[in-house]
Design an enzyme around this catalytic site. Structure first.
Site, mmCIF file in Angstrom:
data_model
loop_
_atom_site.group_PDB
_atom_site.id
_atom_site.type_symbol
_atom_site.label_atom_id
_atom_site.label_comp_id
_atom_site.label_asym_id
_atom_site.label_seq_id
_atom_site.Cartn_x
_atom_site.Cartn_y
_atom_site.Cartn_z
ATOM 1 N N SER A 144 0.832 -1.202 0.000
ATOM 2 C CA SER A 144 0.000 0.000 0.000
ATOM 3 C C SER A 144 0.869 1.256 0.000
ATOM 4 C CB SER A 144 -0.951 -0.044 1.199
ATOM 5 O OG SER A 144 -2.022 0.866 1.045
ATOM 6 N N HIS A 175 -7.368 -6.050 -0.146
ATOM 7 C CA HIS A 175 -6.209 -5.153 -0.112
ATOM 8 C C HIS A 175 -5.069 -5.693 0.734
ATOM 9 C CE1 HIS A 175 -4.044 -1.393 -0.374
ATOM 10 N NE2 HIS A 175 -4.029 -1.251 0.932
#
Length: 280
Positions: A103, A255
């Protein structure tokens, strides 16, 4: 292999930088693991036991997260954080360095590749952030208000850790007490909200296409097909802009792929590092 890490906290660029290091008795390859926003090195807990079988590891808590500092005089921009990590790695003197970032950590990896071409052999982007603009002007200006950190704390607390975890994973069944406690830990220090206020003020936008096109370091991009935070389309766009890259999309994942698909992520990383193939 070293099953338990040595832990360190050193002063780099006027910030206390916490990191953990695992040493492999034979491997000459070192992987640096950089976590995402509102997280810490805890997010790699399922990936580490797999990686330490073949590699030396350095896990860094990016300031102001985890056990790293939350100094008032530090500039919390991506450029500054990337320079800090690079200076730590230079000081440690490891060779054959590979950098993996999840991320926000992926954006730090890209900044490192841009700042020091050739220093890192290959980059690994795990659901990396990309193309995010700088915070809106009114937020940047608001960050100078004396009590703005209280708003930051309130805003982040609205959904809570459990709400955030439900948003970042695909299979909600993996959320357990250990996971909740681990992702809550970065907020035990109340000074983090003042530091996050400065990050809102200092964080520049993500690297744009013109810069990405100049990064020729081989990069492996790994994404979850159900990522709602950084959708796979961002991964496809990054793969198009990075001239020497490959994109892998994992099914049944959101994610938080180091937590959701550690075995698959490990296999992709292992094959990528061991291969001499370039993607350009």
């Amino acid at each position: 292999m070293q099953e338990n890490p040595s832990t360190h906290c050193v002063k780099i660029n006027d910030i206390d930088l916490y990191f953990e290091k695992y040493l492999h008795s034979q491997s000459k390859n070192t992987i640096v693991l950089l976590h995402g926003f509102l997280s810490s090195s805890f997010s790699f807990r399922k990936l580490v036991p797999l990686l330490i079988k073949d590699f030396n590891l350095i896990l860094i808590d990016l300031p102001p997260f985890g056990k790293s500092g939350k100094a008032r005089n530090y500039r919390y921009s991506y450029e500054s954080v990337s320079k800090t990590v690079l200076q730590l790695l230079e000081k440690m003197g490891d060779q054959n360095i590979y950098a993996a970032g999840h991320s926000m950590g992926g954006q730090i990896v890209l900044n490192m590749l841009n700042q020091r071409p050739g220093f890192i052999k290959k980059g690994i982007l795990l659901s990396s952030s990309g193309y995010l603009p700088r915070s809106k002007k009114h937020l940047v200006l608001s960050s100078y208000l004396p009590f703005f950190h209280r708003f930051v704390k309130y805003h982040l607390g609205k959904t809570g850790v459990i709400g955030n975890l439900n948003h970042v994973v695909y299979d909600k069944a993996i959320i357990d007490e250990e996971m909740i406690n681990g992702y809550s830990a970065p907020f035990d220090d109340p000074y983090i909200f003042r530091a996050l206020t400065k990050m809102i003020r200092h964080r520049e936008g993500d690297l744009d296409s013109k810069v990405l096109l100049t990064i020729d370091t081989p990069c492996l991009l790994i994404w979850g097909e159900h990522d709602r935070v950084v959708p796979p389309d961002i991964g496809k766009r990054l793969a198009n802009d990075l001239p020497n890259s490959k994109l892998v999309i994992l099914s049944g994942a959101g994610h938080l792929i180091p937590e959701e698909k550690p075995e698959e992520v490990f296999e992709e990383i292992q094959n990528f590092i061991q291969s001499d193939q370039c993607f350009s």
